[in-house]
Design a protein around this motif. Structure first.
Motif, mmCIF file in Angstrom:
data_model
loop_
_atom_site.group_PDB
_atom_site.id
_atom_site.type_symbol
_atom_site.label_atom_id
_atom_site.label_comp_id
_atom_site.label_asym_id
_atom_site.label_seq_id
_atom_site.Cartn_x
_atom_site.Cartn_y
_atom_site.Cartn_z
ATOM 1 N N GLY A 1 0.390 -0.943 0.335
ATOM 2 C CA GLY A 1 0.263 0.511 -0.109
ATOM 3 C C GLY A 1 0.584 1.480 -0.177
ATOM 4 O O GLY A 1 2.173 1.262 0.051
ATOM 5 N N ALA B 1 -2.409 -4.953 -10.074
ATOM 6 C CA ALA B 1 -3.730 -4.595 -9.009
ATOM 7 C C ALA B 1 -5.037 -5.286 -9.730
ATOM 8 O O ALA B 1 -5.743 -5.231 -9.109
ATOM 9 C CB ALA B 1 -3.850 -3.087 -8.673
ATOM 10 N N ASN C 1 -5.863 -3.890 -2.904
ATOM 11 C CA ASN C 1 -5.037 -2.087 -2.222
ATOM 12 C C ASN C 1 -5.414 -1.540 -2.788
ATOM 13 O O ASN C 1 -6.455 -0.770 -3.874
ATOM 14 C CB ASN C 1 -3.696 -1.631 -3.021
ATOM 15 N N GLU D 1 -5.607 3.389 -0.945
ATOM 16 C CA GLU D 1 -5.357 4.623 -0.397
ATOM 17 C C GLU D 1 -6.469 6.022 -0.556
ATOM 18 O O GLU D 1 -7.528 5.721 -1.389
ATOM 19 C CB GLU D 1 -3.943 4.768 -0.394
ATOM 20 N N SER E 1 -10.279 -3.268 6.764
ATOM 21 C CA SER E 1 -9.076 -4.653 6.018
ATOM 22 C C SER E 1 -8.280 -5.426 7.241
ATOM 23 O O SER E 1 -8.172 -6.658 6.821
ATOM 24 C CB SER E 1 -7.861 -3.698 5.685
ATOM 25 N N THR F 1 -6.102 -7.665 1.769
ATOM 26 C CA THR F 1 -6.206 -6.531 1.847
ATOM 27 C C THR F 1 -5.426 -5.665 2.145
ATOM 28 O O THR F 1 -4.646 -6.073 3.561
ATOM 29 C CB THR F 1 -7.778 -5.896 1.976
ATOM 30 N N THR F 2 -5.215 -4.378 1.472
ATOM 31 C CA THR F 2 -4.460 -3.705 2.736
ATOM 32 C C THR F 2 -4.681 -1.966 2.487
ATOM 33 O O THR F 2 -4.840 -1.702 0.889
ATOM 34 C CB THR F 2 -2.530 -3.617 2.000
ATOM 35 N N VAL G 1 -4.367 2.039 -7.533
ATOM 36 C CA VAL G 1 -4.569 1.106 -6.977
ATOM 37 C C VAL G 1 -6.578 0.354 -6.835
ATOM 38 O O VAL G 1 -6.617 1.010 -8.120
ATOM 39 C CB VAL G 1 -4.725 2.081 -5.518
#
Length: 418
Positions: free
Chosen positions: A39, A68, A83, A85, A98, A157-158, A176
């Motif tokens: 991430g 991704a 991922n 963000e 997550s 997941t991150t 992402v």
């Protein structure tokens, strides 16, 4: 930014993932040892959302670049790392989710998932008391095979920590899977509504009452409520001392704190309080890129006032009531008119944006991983644990239904509707 939604869909029909470092929090959760790293990390210096979940323990690790959005090897749905963000405001919701997902707790847990003789997770009965591990249950609705193994979900997941604008850019650029934002993407990227609708799907997972907070000395001086006009006057440099407010006998210069320009919190405050994302805020004395930094500044300075996310308020960072056009909205969930209500003028949606690609148009802008993960938030369990549990506002049933219907086309089993 120019209107280039068509070009974006062509450019990013297959997402390209670049190696990054990230924040994977909540290490104290039962069974969290199976999390993978990755991430995006954020430092808050570029003017956006960047502060950590106040309940999370952060660890950073590297991650190399499997695409991704591409299919994993073999048959069946893509099981590569999902991922996300973006916004620090959305981060507590997304990152807690997550952590729960990666722990893949068994139904006998009772605290994080399932039920036992001592406790039952909220919303368990509404989900039908499934005899499956947490991530196994939600992933199975979208065609993933259960692992039946704690700390080993069908896919990891991150959640990276950066800023609303950065999250919006990252998802539209295919970097992402999910872009978290506390402001609308139209304002963050200066897009038209049409461009947004043609490029991304707006998954609203909760709401923030965005309180106005003051330092404890201001509360002690009798400032427990302001009018909307007074708040506007402070941030537009028309009111500079607390004594200038009628009924307040406190000769103290106002220390007006703002979020960094371009952050989702700043964008939403300008839109809702001042009427435009570009409105002047000449009264601001200092700005911070992180909600946590704002909270710390309010607690350590006299005469302070700030706007921030609900998740970061405390006994020393006190939300005040605001009177908008004769209606007083109070920082009390049980009040007749409360900042925890969708009618509060500073209320804002919290977004998890996904990209519409050539490879997923029939899915409404998701692949199966994205739909499965987002679906976890769209029920009583998700709203109570991840949204309300982080001091945010659960979505009303009608909005949950609308969000649920967006992910339904990818489901391989019937989904539990609100």
């Amino acid at each position: 930014m120019s209107d280039n939604s068509g070009d974006q869909r062509d450019r990013f029909s297959r997402r390209t993932f670049i190696a990054t470092t990230g924040v994977v929090g909540m290490a104290g959760l039962a069974g969290c040892g199976g999390q993978s790293g990755g991430g995006e990390g954020g430092d808050g210096d570029d003017g956006g959302e960047s502060d950590p979940d106040p309940t999370a323990t952060e660890t950073e690790s590297g991650m190399s670049g499997e695409s991704a959005g591409t299919e994993s090897s073999g048959e069946g749905p893509n099981t590569s790392l999902l991922n996300a963000e973006g916004s620090s405001t959305v981060y507590p919701i997304s990152n807690t989710g997550s952590s729960y997902w990666n722990s893949n707790a068994p139904p006998s847990d009772g605290e994080y998932w399932g039920s036992n003789s001592e406790s039952t997770v909220p919303g368990w009965s509404q989900l039908g008391e499934p005899d499956m591990l947490l991530a196994d249950y939600f992933a199975s609705k979208f065609g993933f095979e259960p692992t039946e193994q704690r700390s080993s979900p069908p896919f990891q997941t991150t959640i990276g920590l950066s800023h609303s604008g950065t999250g919006c850019e990252a998802v539209t650029e295919g970097l992402v899977d999910i872009g978290n934002s506390s402001g609308p993407i139209t304002a963050e990227l200066d897009w038209s509504e049409e461009q947004a609708q043609n490029t991304v799907v707006d998954n609203v997972v909760g709401r923030d009452g965005q309180p106005v907070v003051v330092s404890s000395d201001v509360v002690d001086a009798g400032v427990t409520q302001l009018t909307g006009e007074q708040v506007r006057g402070i941030y537009q440099d028309e009111i500079t001392n607390w004594s200038e407010i009628e009924g307040i006998d406190y000769d103290q210069e106002i220390y007006a704190i703002g979020r960094a320009e371009g952050s989702g919190t700043d964008t939403s405050f300008r839109l809702n309080m001042l009427g435009s994302a570009d409105a002047s805020m000449s009264g601001v004395d200092t700005r911070f890129g992180q909600n946590q930094q704002v909270a710390q500044a309010v607690s350590q300075n006299e005469g302070a006032i700030a706007y921030m996310a609900l998740a970061f308020t405390s006994e020393t960072v006190t939300p005040i009531a605001i009177n908008f056009d004769g209606t007083l909205y109070e920082p009390d969930r049980d009040a007749e008119n409360t900042i925890f209500d969708s009618e509060y003028p500073l209320n804002r949606d919290l977004h998890m944006y996904t990209l519409i690609e050539d490879s997923n148009p029939d899915g409404g802008g998701y692949d199966a991983r994205e739909a499965a993960f987002i679906n976890m938030f769209l029920n009583e369990f998700g709203q109570t644990v991840f949204v309300e549990g982080n001091n945010y506002i659960p979505l009303p049933t009608s909005d949950l239904q609308a969000m649920k219907e967006q992910v339904s086309p990818l489901a391989t089993e019937d989904l539990i509707m609100p």
